[in-house]
Scaffold this motif. Structure first.
Motif, short mmCIF file in Angstrom:
data_model
loop_
_atom_site.label_atom_id
_atom_site.label_comp_id
_atom_site.label_asym_id
_atom_site.label_seq_id
_atom_site.Cartn_x
_atom_site.Cartn_y
_atom_site.Cartn_z
N LYS A 8 28.61 31.26 43.14
CA LYS A 8 29.87 31.26 43.48
C LYS A 8 30.74 32.28 42.43
CE LYS A 8 30.56 28.00 46.79
NZ LYS A 8 31.16 28.40 47.91
N ARG A 9 31.75 32.76 42.80
CA ARG A 9 32.19 34.06 42.14
C ARG A 9 33.85 33.47 41.66
NH1 ARG A 9 31.46 38.86 45.85
NH2 ARG A 9 31.78 37.44 47.36
N LEU A 10 34.01 33.21 40.25
CA LEU A 10 35.14 32.81 39.72
C LEU A 10 35.94 34.11 38.95
CD1 LEU A 10 37.32 30.68 38.93
CD2 LEU A 10 35.97 30.12 37.36
N LEU A 11 37.11 34.25 39.50
CA LEU A 11 37.95 35.41 38.83
C LEU A 11 38.89 34.89 37.78
CD1 LEU A 11 38.85 38.51 38.78
CD2 LEU A 11 40.17 37.89 40.69
N TYR A 67 46.50 48.15 40.45
CA TYR A 67 46.49 46.92 41.13
C TYR A 67 45.63 46.88 42.34
CZ TYR A 67 48.41 42.92 43.57
OH TYR A 67 48.44 41.71 44.24
N ALA A 68 45.62 47.69 43.15
CA ALA A 68 44.78 47.80 44.28
C ALA A 68 43.45 47.52 43.98
CB ALA A 68 44.96 49.06 45.30
N GLU A 69 42.64 48.41 43.01
CA GLU A 69 41.65 47.86 42.55
C GLU A 69 41.35 46.28 42.38
OE1 GLU A 69 38.72 48.65 38.55
OE2 GLU A 69 40.41 50.12 38.99
N LEU A 70 41.98 45.70 41.54
CA LEU A 70 42.03 44.36 41.13
C LEU A 70 42.12 43.51 42.41
CD1 LEU A 70 42.04 42.21 38.69
CD2 LEU A 70 44.40 42.49 38.86
N PHE A 75 39.82 40.32 43.59
CA PHE A 75 40.61 39.25 44.07
C PHE A 75 40.14 38.64 45.40
CE2 PHE A 75 43.85 36.99 46.19
CZ PHE A 75 44.15 35.86 45.71
N LEU A 76 40.07 39.68 46.22
CA LEU A 76 39.60 39.22 47.50
C LEU A 76 38.08 38.63 47.58
CD1 LEU A 76 41.35 41.87 49.98
CD2 LEU A 76 41.85 39.72 49.34
N PRO A 77 36.97 39.22 47.17
CA PRO A 77 35.75 38.59 47.24
C PRO A 77 35.66 37.38 46.37
CG PRO A 77 35.58 40.85 46.49
CD PRO A 77 37.10 40.59 46.45
N ALA A 78 36.35 37.02 45.35
CA ALA A 78 36.33 35.73 44.63
C ALA A 78 36.36 34.39 45.58
CB ALA A 78 37.22 35.82 43.51
N ARG A 116 42.32 41.56 57.38
CA ARG A 116 40.86 41.51 56.67
C ARG A 116 41.39 41.02 55.22
NH1 ARG A 116 38.41 44.08 52.34
NH2 ARG A 116 39.89 45.62 52.55
N VAL A 117 42.47 41.62 55.00
CA VAL A 117 43.12 41.20 53.61
C VAL A 117 43.61 39.58 53.64
CG1 VAL A 117 45.18 41.35 51.84
CG2 VAL A 117 43.82 43.47 52.81
#
Length: 224
Positions: A8-11, A67-70, A75-78, A116-117
């Motif tokens: 699991k990925r936690l951001l 921001y788009a990178e973050l 954020f989305l894959p977390a 997708r977002v």
């Protein structure tokens, strides 16, 4: 690898400009707890990515920052996100609020692949850690409610929050309520902590917790 067994990925997002402040201390403790549980955790400071607020998208483009990178790459894959923020005027920091506001530009149709977002925004586990000068428990409730409503809106699970008091850098470690230990526990239990939020039609059992298994008899043949 079976998806049920993947890491699991936690951001962990820090909404304070202080790299050695109380919000950062809560974030570090949560990361330590997450990593002991085998979670892949990362800490990011929001002001490294966000340099502007959400503009009127009918007339202006979002600021040219990271921001788009973050949002898209972290954020989305977390699987889960922990927001760590100081309490400013009984609300979350401007950096933290801007993170939520700026997401609108990606799921409202102006960003890449809005469907997708939206799918990536939904179904996460969310947590909150707040730091304030006041020990007054109600100081954090406005932020708690806002994250709860975001969780409801995105069909996510708000699994817990921690409130620590401190004003000078790192002073939260002196809070006798032990918020750093609580943040570490939240990180460790982020994906295993029981979460329930019943609706009228939700099937439910009579007991909230599983009863302990009966002790095995030590007598020969298992007889009482």
């Amino acid at each position: 690898m079976n998806s049920t067994h993947r890491v699991k990925r936690l951001l962990i997002l820090v909404g304070s400009p202080r790299r050695d402040g109380n919000s950062a201390a809560l974030a570090a403790s949560a990361r330590q707890g997450a990593e002991t549980a085998g979670t892949l955790a990362s800490v990011h400071f929001l002001d490294d990515y966000i340099q502007g607020l959400l503009p009127d998208l009918r007339h202006a483009k979002p600021p040219a920052d990271r921001y788009a990178e973050l949002f898209l790459e972290h954020f989305l894959p977390a699987d889960g996100v922990l927001f760590c923020t100081p309490i400013y005027w009984y609300g979350m920091s401007a950096q933290t609020k801007a993170f939520f506001d700026r997401s609108f530009s990606h799921y409202a149709g102006s960003g890449p692949e809005p469907e997708r977002v939206k799918a990536g925004m939904a179904g996460k586990r969310l947590g909150l850690a707040v730091a304030s000068e006041e020990t007054y428990p109600g100081a954090a409730l406005g932020i708690v409610h806002q994250v709860q409503e975001y969780a409801r809106y995105t069909h996510s699970d708000f699994v817990g929050y921690v409130h620590g008091a401190g004003n000078r850098r790192g002073e939260v470690a002196l809070d006798p309520r032990r918020p750093l230990a609580a943040a570490q526990a939240l990180g460790a239990e982020f994906f295993t902590r029981k979460y329930s939020d019943y609706r009228l039609e939700t099937p439910r059992r009579h007991n909230v917790w599983e009863p302990p298994a009966p002790a095995l008899s030590s007598t020969p043949g298992g007889l009482p």
